[in-house]
Design a protein around this motif. Sequence first.
Motif, PDB file in Angstrom:
ATOM      1  N   SER A   1      -7.894   9.580  -3.124  1.00  0.00           N
ATOM      2  CA  SER A   1      -7.289  10.518  -1.978  1.00  0.00           C
ATOM      3  C   SER A   1      -7.615  11.874  -2.380  1.00  0.00           C
ATOM      4  CB  SER A   1      -5.911   9.924  -2.138  1.00  0.00           C
ATOM      5  OG  SER A   1      -5.095  11.037  -1.308  1.00  0.00           O
TER       6      SER A   1
ATOM      7  N   ASP B   1      -7.978   6.187  -7.999  1.00  0.00           N
ATOM      8  CA  ASP B   1      -7.468   6.814  -6.694  1.00  0.00           C
ATOM      9  C   ASP B   1      -8.533   7.884  -6.045  1.00  0.00           C
ATOM     10  OD1 ASP B   1      -5.811   7.705  -4.644  1.00  0.00           O
ATOM     11  OD2 ASP B   1      -4.828   9.098  -6.010  1.00  0.00           O
TER      12      ASP B   1
ATOM     13  N   ARG C   1       0.903  -1.118  -0.139  1.00  0.00           N
ATOM     14  CA  ARG C   1      -0.038  -0.063  -0.337  1.00  0.00           C
ATOM     15  C   ARG C   1       0.961   1.312   0.072  1.00  0.00           C
ATOM     16  NH1 ARG C   1      -4.303   1.780  -2.145  1.00  0.00           N
ATOM     17  NH2 ARG C   1      -4.382   3.805  -1.474  1.00  0.00           N
TER      18      ARG C   1
ATOM     19  N   ASN D   1       1.775   9.109  -5.787  1.00  0.00           N
ATOM     20  CA  ASN D   1       2.286  10.608  -5.705  1.00  0.00           C
ATOM     21  C   ASN D   1       3.387  10.998  -6.674  1.00  0.00           C
ATOM     22  OD1 ASN D   1       0.731  10.881  -2.963  1.00  0.00           O
ATOM     23  ND2 ASN D   1       2.532  10.159  -1.802  1.00  0.00           N
TER      24      ASN D   1
ATOM     25  N   SER E   1      -6.248  14.354  -0.733  1.00  0.00           N
ATOM     26  CA  SER E   1      -4.933  15.099  -0.738  1.00  0.00           C
ATOM     27  C   SER E   1      -3.998  15.007  -2.063  1.00  0.00           C
ATOM     28  CB  SER E   1      -4.052  14.594   0.348  1.00  0.00           C
ATOM     29  OG  SER E   1      -3.889  13.097   0.286  1.00  0.00           O
ATOM     30  N   ARG E   2      -4.252  13.993  -2.817  1.00  0.00           N
ATOM     31  CA  ARG E   2      -3.581  13.804  -4.036  1.00  0.00           C
ATOM     32  C   ARG E   2      -3.936  14.661  -5.180  1.00  0.00           C
ATOM     33  NH1 ARG E   2      -1.163   8.899  -3.048  1.00  0.00           N
ATOM     34  NH2 ARG E   2      -3.135   7.826  -3.005  1.00  0.00           N
TER      35      ARG E   2
ATOM     36  N   ASP F   1       0.996   4.076  -2.865  1.00  0.00           N
ATOM     37  CA  ASP F   1       0.883   5.542  -2.464  1.00  0.00           C
ATOM     38  C   ASP F   1       1.887   6.498  -3.082  1.00  0.00           C
ATOM     39  OD1 ASP F   1      -1.662   5.228  -1.590  1.00  0.00           O
ATOM     40  OD2 ASP F   1      -0.995   5.161   0.612  1.00  0.00           O
TER      41      ASP F   1
END
Length: 108
Positions: A64, A62, A18, A26, A66-67, A22
């Motif tokens: 996320s 994805d 994982r 990123n 924040s990304r 990530d």
Amino acid sequence: RAGSLGTIDKELLGFSSRARHDRILNDIVARGAIASFVAIALEKHGKLRMIAIKTLGVLSEDVSPSRGTRLQLCEDGAAQALGCTMMDCLPRLLKKNRNAYASVHFEQ
């Protein structure tokens, strides 16, 4: 070969699956690689194009916040790339389907 791994590759091997996932996401988002995948999908054909489309599909999963992957996909034109690919492939699929339909119904 393990001996040919670079420092970053060796570093990634120490992370959980994982965490590796990530870090890769990123890097793709932060370094602007999404635009490259979109360009490949728009400009190339064949296997390279399909790899780019598959990669964009994986990136779109994805969630996320924040990304900001999905926002970046939209800004870089991923939807257009997918649409163009579908428009290019559709006539071939329809032709194959028509030929398959004809061979099933007229060979009886």
